[in-house]
Design a protein around this motif. Structure first.
Motif, short mmCIF file in Angstrom:
data_model
loop_
_atom_site.label_atom_id
_atom_site.label_comp_id
_atom_site.label_asym_id
_atom_site.label_seq_id
_atom_site.Cartn_x
_atom_site.Cartn_y
_atom_site.Cartn_z
N VAL A 46 6.49 7.68 7.42
CA VAL A 46 6.96 7.54 8.80
C VAL A 46 8.48 7.62 8.75
O VAL A 46 9.11 6.97 7.91
CB VAL A 46 6.51 6.19 9.41
CG1 VAL A 46 7.20 5.93 10.74
CG2 VAL A 46 5.00 6.18 9.60
N SER A 47 9.05 8.44 9.60
CA SER A 47 10.51 8.66 9.61
C SER A 47 11.01 9.02 8.21
O SER A 47 12.04 8.54 7.75
CB SER A 47 11.24 7.43 10.15
OG SER A 47 10.94 7.23 11.50
N ASP A 48 10.24 9.85 7.53
CA ASP A 48 10.55 10.31 6.17
C ASP A 48 10.59 9.18 5.14
O ASP A 48 11.20 9.33 4.08
CB ASP A 48 11.87 11.10 6.13
CG ASP A 48 11.78 12.40 6.90
OD1 ASP A 48 10.69 13.01 6.89
OD2 ASP A 48 12.78 12.79 7.51
N GLN A 49 9.96 8.05 5.43
CA GLN A 49 9.89 6.92 4.51
C GLN A 49 8.46 6.79 4.00
O GLN A 49 7.51 6.89 4.77
CB GLN A 49 10.32 5.62 5.20
CG GLN A 49 11.73 5.68 5.76
CD GLN A 49 12.76 5.96 4.69
OE1 GLN A 49 12.84 5.25 3.69
NE2 GLN A 49 13.56 7.00 4.90
N LYS A 50 8.32 6.55 2.70
CA LYS A 50 6.99 6.44 2.08
C LYS A 50 6.35 5.10 2.39
O LYS A 50 7.03 4.08 2.51
CB LYS A 50 7.11 6.60 0.55
CG LYS A 50 7.62 7.95 0.12
CD LYS A 50 6.60 9.02 0.42
CE LYS A 50 7.11 10.37 -0.06
NZ LYS A 50 6.54 11.46 0.65
N ARG A 51 5.03 5.13 2.48
CA ARG A 51 4.26 3.91 2.76
C ARG A 51 4.37 2.93 1.60
O ARG A 51 4.42 3.33 0.44
CB ARG A 51 2.80 4.28 3.02
CG ARG A 51 2.01 3.10 3.57
CD ARG A 51 0.82 3.55 4.33
NE ARG A 51 0.01 2.42 4.76
CZ ARG A 51 -1.12 2.54 5.41
NH1 ARG A 51 -1.57 3.74 5.71
NH2 ARG A 51 -1.80 1.47 5.76
N ARG A 52 4.41 1.64 1.95
CA ARG A 52 4.50 0.55 0.97
C ARG A 52 3.30 -0.38 1.13
O ARG A 52 2.67 -0.42 2.17
CB ARG A 52 5.78 -0.26 1.21
CG ARG A 52 7.04 0.56 0.98
CD ARG A 52 8.27 -0.22 1.30
NE ARG A 52 8.36 -1.44 0.50
CZ ARG A 52 9.29 -2.36 0.68
NH1 ARG A 52 10.19 -2.21 1.63
NH2 ARG A 52 9.33 -3.43 -0.07
N GLU A 53 3.04 -1.15 0.10
CA GLU A 53 1.97 -2.16 0.17
C GLU A 53 2.44 -3.33 1.00
O GLU A 53 3.64 -3.64 1.04
CB GLU A 53 1.60 -2.63 -1.23
CG GLU A 53 0.80 -1.62 -2.02
CD GLU A 53 0.27 -2.23 -3.29
OE1 GLU A 53 -0.49 -3.22 -3.21
OE2 GLU A 53 0.62 -1.71 -4.36
N THR A 54 1.48 -3.98 1.67
CA THR A 54 1.81 -5.17 2.46
C THR A 54 0.95 -6.34 1.99
O THR A 54 -0.09 -6.15 1.36
CB THR A 54 1.54 -4.94 3.96
OG1 THR A 54 0.17 -4.60 4.14
CG2 THR A 54 2.43 -3.84 4.51
N THR A 55 1.41 -7.54 2.31
CA THR A 55 0.65 -8.76 2.08
C THR A 55 0.71 -9.58 3.36
O THR A 55 1.57 -9.36 4.22
CB THR A 55 1.23 -9.61 0.93
OG1 THR A 55 2.56 -10.00 1.26
CG2 THR A 55 1.23 -8.85 -0.38
N GLY A 56 -0.21 -10.53 3.49
CA GLY A 56 -0.16 -11.47 4.61
C GLY A 56 -0.94 -11.04 5.84
O GLY A 56 -1.43 -11.88 6.58
N ASN A 57 -1.05 -9.75 6.10
CA ASN A 57 -1.75 -9.28 7.28
C ASN A 57 -2.45 -7.96 6.96
O ASN A 57 -1.80 -6.92 6.82
CB ASN A 57 -0.76 -9.08 8.44
CG ASN A 57 -1.43 -8.71 9.75
OD1 ASN A 57 -2.60 -8.35 9.78
ND2 ASN A 57 -0.69 -8.80 10.83
N PRO A 58 -3.78 -7.99 6.88
CA PRO A 58 -4.50 -6.75 6.56
C PRO A 58 -4.49 -5.74 7.71
O PRO A 58 -4.91 -4.60 7.53
CB PRO A 58 -5.92 -7.24 6.27
CG PRO A 58 -6.04 -8.52 7.04
CD PRO A 58 -4.67 -9.13 7.03
N LEU A 59 -4.00 -6.14 8.88
CA LEU A 59 -3.96 -5.26 10.04
C LEU A 59 -2.54 -4.75 10.26
O LEU A 59 -2.08 -4.59 11.39
CB LEU A 59 -4.48 -6.00 11.28
CG LEU A 59 -5.86 -6.65 11.12
CD1 LEU A 59 -6.25 -7.39 12.39
CD2 LEU A 59 -6.90 -5.63 10.73
N ALA A 60 -1.85 -4.48 9.16
CA ALA A 60 -0.44 -4.07 9.21
C ALA A 60 -0.18 -2.99 8.17
O ALA A 60 -0.97 -2.78 7.25
CB ALA A 60 0.46 -5.27 8.97
#
Length: 152
Positions: A46-60
């Motif tokens: 998104v906006s030329d930025q690569k996706r990262r892993e998240t924690t805390g909210n599986p709907l994010a």
């Protein structure tokens, strides 16, 4: 062998430090399914930025550093002002607070307008203008949320 195990442990710590912690959202059972499908369908960048892993909210989801953060199943923004109106980009209506539209040094918090479940995207100022993120996210959001009203 012990050296390899130690190196792997250090790498695991470094990688876990790169995850983006995202606050939970209170989402109805029906909207949880839509949000899970949306998160699974989101683009790798998104906006030329690569996706990262998240924690805390599986709907994010998150992209870049500093992170662009998407949360599905949010409520109406606290500063919602129907007089400000909304912006339509690629067929998707977004509410962007006046301050977020005018102050180029401010992070932008934009929320889908008239869609269920609602989706919020926090965009750090360095990725402005927000239109690129809106375009990158429109197809997935459009497919996994439903229109309940449109910008007038």
């Amino acid at each position: 062998m012990a050296g390899v195990a130690a190196l792997l442990a250090v790498l695991a710590l470094l990688v876990s430090g790169c995850k983006v912690d995202v606050p939970q959202t209170k989402v109805s059972e029906a909207d949880q399914a839509a949000c899970r499908a949306l998160v699974a369908a989101l683009p790798g960048s998104v906006s030329d930025q690569k996706r990262r892993e998240t924690t805390g909210n599986p709907l994010a989801a998150a992209w870049g550093d500093p992170a662009i953060v998407l949360r599905c199943g949010v409520g109406e923004p606290a500063d919602y002002d129907p007089l400000v109106g909304c912006q339509t980009v690629n067929g998707m209506d977004w509410y962007v607070p006046q301050k977020g539209m005018n102050d180029q040094d401010e992070d932008v918090v934009m929320t889908t307008y008239g869609r269920e479940p609602a989706v919020e995207v926090r965009l750090p100022a360095q990725y402005r203008p927000p239109v690129a993120a809106m375009v990158d996210l429109a197809a997935a959001i459009g497919k996994h949320t439903r229109v309940v009203k449109r910008c007038s």
